[in-house]
Design a protein around this motif. Structure first.
Motif, short mmCIF file in Angstrom:
data_model
loop_
_atom_site.label_atom_id
_atom_site.label_comp_id
_atom_site.label_asym_id
_atom_site.label_seq_id
_atom_site.Cartn_x
_atom_site.Cartn_y
_atom_site.Cartn_z
N SER A 16 -27.09 62.71 -65.84
CA SER A 16 -26.54 64.03 -66.14
C SER A 16 -25.17 64.22 -65.49
N SER A 17 -24.30 64.91 -66.20
CA SER A 17 -22.96 65.17 -65.67
C SER A 17 -22.97 66.15 -64.52
N CYS A 18 -24.01 66.97 -64.44
CA CYS A 18 -24.08 67.98 -63.38
C CYS A 18 -24.96 67.56 -62.22
N ALA A 19 -25.42 66.30 -62.25
CA ALA A 19 -26.30 65.82 -61.19
C ALA A 19 -25.50 65.42 -59.96
N SER A 20 -26.20 65.32 -58.84
CA SER A 20 -25.56 64.93 -57.58
C SER A 20 -26.58 64.20 -56.72
N LEU A 21 -26.11 63.69 -55.61
CA LEU A 21 -27.01 63.04 -54.66
C LEU A 21 -28.06 64.01 -54.15
N THR A 22 -27.68 65.27 -53.98
CA THR A 22 -28.61 66.29 -53.50
C THR A 22 -29.76 66.49 -54.48
N SER A 23 -29.46 66.54 -55.78
CA SER A 23 -30.51 66.71 -56.77
C SER A 23 -31.46 65.53 -56.78
N CYS A 24 -30.92 64.32 -56.56
CA CYS A 24 -31.78 63.14 -56.49
C CYS A 24 -32.70 63.22 -55.27
N LYS A 25 -32.18 63.70 -54.16
CA LYS A 25 -33.00 63.84 -52.95
C LYS A 25 -34.08 64.90 -53.14
N LEU A 26 -33.76 65.98 -53.86
CA LEU A 26 -34.76 67.02 -54.12
C LEU A 26 -35.94 66.46 -54.93
N LEU A 27 -35.62 65.66 -55.95
CA LEU A 27 -36.69 65.06 -56.75
C LEU A 27 -37.47 64.03 -55.92
N HIS A 28 -36.77 63.36 -55.00
CA HIS A 28 -37.46 62.41 -54.11
C HIS A 28 -38.46 63.16 -53.23
N ASN A 29 -38.05 64.30 -52.68
CA ASN A 29 -38.97 65.11 -51.88
C ASN A 29 -40.16 65.58 -52.71
N CYS A 30 -39.89 65.93 -53.95
CA CYS A 30 -40.95 66.35 -54.86
C CYS A 30 -41.95 65.21 -55.07
N ALA A 31 -41.44 63.99 -55.20
CA ALA A 31 -42.31 62.82 -55.38
C ALA A 31 -43.17 62.57 -54.14
N VAL A 32 -42.57 62.74 -52.97
CA VAL A 32 -43.31 62.52 -51.71
C VAL A 32 -44.42 63.55 -51.56
N LYS A 33 -44.10 64.83 -51.81
CA LYS A 33 -45.09 65.89 -51.64
C LYS A 33 -46.24 65.78 -52.64
N VAL A 42 -41.87 55.65 -60.58
CA VAL A 42 -41.12 56.67 -59.85
C VAL A 42 -40.17 56.01 -58.85
N SER A 43 -40.66 54.99 -58.14
CA SER A 43 -39.82 54.30 -57.14
C SER A 43 -38.62 53.64 -57.80
N CYS A 44 -38.85 52.97 -58.93
CA CYS A 44 -37.74 52.32 -59.63
C CYS A 44 -36.74 53.35 -60.14
N SER A 45 -37.22 54.49 -60.58
CA SER A 45 -36.31 55.55 -61.03
C SER A 45 -35.49 56.09 -59.86
N LEU A 46 -36.11 56.23 -58.71
CA LEU A 46 -35.39 56.70 -57.52
C LEU A 46 -34.32 55.68 -57.11
N ILE A 47 -34.67 54.40 -57.15
CA ILE A 47 -33.69 53.36 -56.82
C ILE A 47 -32.51 53.42 -57.77
N ASN A 48 -32.81 53.58 -59.05
CA ASN A 48 -31.76 53.69 -60.06
C ASN A 48 -30.90 54.93 -59.83
N GLY A 49 -31.55 56.05 -59.50
CA GLY A 49 -30.81 57.29 -59.27
C GLY A 49 -29.89 57.21 -58.07
N TYR A 50 -30.42 56.74 -56.95
CA TYR A 50 -29.59 56.62 -55.74
C TYR A 50 -28.43 55.66 -55.95
N SER A 51 -28.68 54.57 -56.68
CA SER A 51 -27.62 53.56 -56.87
C SER A 51 -26.47 54.12 -57.69
N ARG A 52 -26.75 55.02 -58.62
CA ARG A 52 -25.68 55.59 -59.44
C ARG A 52 -24.77 56.49 -58.63
N PHE A 53 -25.29 57.01 -57.51
CA PHE A 53 -24.46 57.82 -56.62
C PHE A 53 -23.93 57.00 -55.45
#
Length: 635
Positions: free
Chosen positions: A431-448, A457-468
């Motif tokens: 997404s053009s409006c995404a950021s590292l913060t939004s990725c971290k929020l979804l990561h927290n959601c996954a943990v909880k 989920v883990s592979c998606s998080l790795i992909n998300g963090y790498s793009r930032f």
């Protein structure tokens, strides 16, 4: 969407509580009948017992009116009398009458037994009368029956149907005794909460030494219909063979067919199917489903047609299999034909599996408006339906709608699973409006939510963090995985590759091979891309050569293009030319044009002249080619 109800038992002044529907019930029933009054005066207890048995027998035979008449003529009744009438009405599908007489029973001062509560709570659960079910739960607490195994099982089922999974599990954990029936109630409720939950329950069931029955087996094996859980499914299959169920129980056999079909093991599925009687309609649907899931369209459609000829009614399973076949092949014509038949037979109302498959089919075929239309008209928005629309949005590249739908699922308490979470994380990273913060929020959601160790989920998080560019977070996610597989290693290699960390990619590839995992074509492409970005020509050549000689993998067009680009980038133009001429993709002009650019960069006219001639030969009418090649053609 399930109706969610927050339950609080804090005000325990409910000793005098009477449910609303009981207080409003009529109390004008007739109790005494003169012809029978003298009959009951002698040995009345035996007479009540006899009438109770008679009511039970009449209800079992479906004679509800006769049972009710006998009930009305009894001058003396006990709790068993009421229980026989209420459970009898439930058995015959007369829930309204059953609940009316439960109200009469309480209003006339009879105290419920465990049998009463298990029957009534089951009806509230089936009918979706959750508020009334919660009211009856308070009576259960007051009467001290909340720890009864039968009542507890009914309460677990009620709260599972309400979507209050954590609360249902607390009730389940609080039971002093948990029999097979109790476990089956819990497993049935977990039917739509994902295989990972069932896997946890399966291991717990084994630890507690519970001996499963055929129903337990069916609930479990159908939750393991995924390659990730194939080993647990095979273990269950071995147990079924040991118990003699695999050959003698048609439901177990069909559950095995479902399991192996979902895992893509056609041979094992057909072997399980051979023991099922040919006249069994479930087996016909299994045949359709197996062939559809394995992409055998002609076989699936032929068997489906034979079913119509022989008068065998297609099931939801057959339609879902054929719709998935249409979506897999992007065959909108087949999909629309199946949709018409679904509408004709009335399977489109109220079944989330059919609705999900239709949404997925139209989405995969690029008809996202039809997917949205089906979604907007479903009577209840379930997790499956929302996931299908979400993946359809992702397939069509509409990432903003994926994110918006995830927020809707959270706001409306529909919930989410590993599929919805991983899809949203992937969409967020694009997404053009995404950021590292939004990725971290979804990561927290996954943990909880407990999905942080899920592979997808883990592979998606790795992909998300790498793009930032946050490779450290990628590594933390990867290191927390208890047993990373090929997909996990490929994801972390891709993360390093995207951030031009070639040496780290080579180290991860070596680690992957050392741990006994076999890299695939995607893994090698990520490593070659990293070598290309980092200008590591010698290392790239070794990796490229090892694909065929060591790992037995034939490089495809993308591998050759990446390798040619690497050699051209580092000035090894003659070697790149030889490699491209040896490849079976030597007529791909875009690779030659890429090499021509490198010839211009390195000012290599001899090679550039040959490459320019090849490019103009492959695309003589492309003006862009003639603009790219004049320096070499003119010499």
């Amino acid at each position: 969407m399930r109706k969610k109800i927050m339950v609080s038992f804090a005000p325990m002044i409910i000793s005098t509580f009477t449910p609303t529907f009981v207080r409003n019930a009529s109390t004008t029933a007739s109790f005494f009948s003169p012809p029978l009054d003298s009959y009951f005066q002698s040995n009345s207890r035996d007479r009540v017992y006899s009438c109770n048995k008679a009511i039970e027998a009449l209800m079992k035979s479906g004679s509800t009116e006769s049972a009710r008449q006998l009930f009305d003529e009894m001058p003396i009744r006990d709790v068993i009398t009421w229980n026989s009438l209420i459970s009898g009405y439930k058995r015959n599908g007369c829930s309204r009458e059953a609940l009316y007489h439960y109200g009469q029973m309480v209003s006339q001062g009879f105290v419920e037994s465990s049998s009463t509560f298990s029957t009534v709570l089951g009806m509230f659960s089936d009918e979706g009368l959750y508020q009334e079910g919660v009211q009856v739960h308070t009576r259960v607490v007051v009467l001290g029956l909340s720890l009864n195994v039968y009542v507890g099982s009914a309460l677990v089922d009620l709260y599972m149907n309400m979507g209050l999974v954590d609360f249902a599990l607390r009730l389940f954990d609080g039971l002093p005794e948990r029999n097979v029936a109790t476990w089956n109630q819990l497993l049935r409720g977990f039917g739509e909460f994902g295989a990972s939950h069932k896997l946890e329950l399966y291991f717990r069931l084994k630890r507690e030494g519970v001996v499963p029955n055929q129903l337990t087996f069916c609930y479990l094996i159908r939750g393991f219909g995924n390659k990730r859980f194939a080993n647990e499914g095979k273990e269950l299959h071995s147990y079924a063979i040991k118990m003699g169920w695999a050959d003698s129980d048609v439901f177990v056999s069909n559950a095995l067919v479902d399991f192996y079909s979902a895992c893509g093991r056609l041979t094992d599925a057909m072997r399980s199917l051979q023991v099922i009687p040919y006249e069994d309609v479930i087996s016909w649907n299994s045949l359709v489903s197996i062939n559809a899931y394995n992409g055998l369209a002609s076989n699936a459609l032929e068997i489906f047609s034979m079913m119509q000829v022989w008068g065998k009614k297609p099931s939801i399973r057959s339609f879902v299999g054929l719709l998935n076949l249409a979506s897999g092949n992007i065959n909108i014509i087949l999909g629309k034909q199946i949709h018409c038949l679904v509408l004709k037979l009335g399977f489109d109302h109220g079944d989330s599996y059919i609705q999900s498959a239709l949404i997925d089919m139209y989405g995969k075929c690029g008809k996202i408006e039809s997917s949205v239309s089906i979604y907007e008209n479903v009577p209840r928005r379930t997790l499956e339906v929302c996931n299908s629309l979400m993946t359809s949005f992702a397939w069509c590249g509409i990432v903003e709608d994926v994110i918006e739908l995830f927020g809707l699922m959270v706001d409306e308490a529909i919930g989410f699973d590993e599929v919805s979470l991983s899809t949203t994380i992937n969409a967020m990273s694009k997404s053009s409006c995404a950021s590292l913060t939004s990725c971290k929020l979804l990561h927290n959601c996954a943990v909880k939510s407990g999905f942080d160790l899920d592979v997808a989920v883990s592979c998606s998080l790795i992909n998300g963090y790498s793009r930032f560019g946050h490779v450290k977070s990628c590594c933390k996610v990867f290191e927390q995985l208890p047993s990373p597989n090929v997909i996990c290693f490929t994801s972390i290699i891709s993360a390093h590759s995207r951030n031009k960390m070639g040496m780290e990619c080579l180290k991860l590839l070596d680690k992957m091979i050392t741990e006994g995992l076999k890299p695939d074509k995607v893994t090698f492409l990520c490593v070659l891309t990293a070598c290309n970005y980092s200008g590591m020509a010698q290392e790239g050549k070794m990796v490229f050569d090892s694909m065929k000689t060591v790992h037995g993998i034939d490089p495809d067009k993308q591998h050759f293009a990446c390798m040619v680009d690497l050699l051209g980038r580092t000035g090894l133009l003659e070697e790149a030319e030889r490699l491209l001429k040896q490849a079976q993709f030597s007529n791909e002009s875009f690779i030659w044009r890429s090499l021509l650019d490198h010839c211009r960069t390195h000012k290599n006219e001899p090679v550039g002249r040959r490459i320019a001639q090849m490019v103009t030969k492959l695309e003589p009418k492309n003006p862009a080619v003639w603009l790219q090649a004049p320096n070499f053609i003119g010499n």
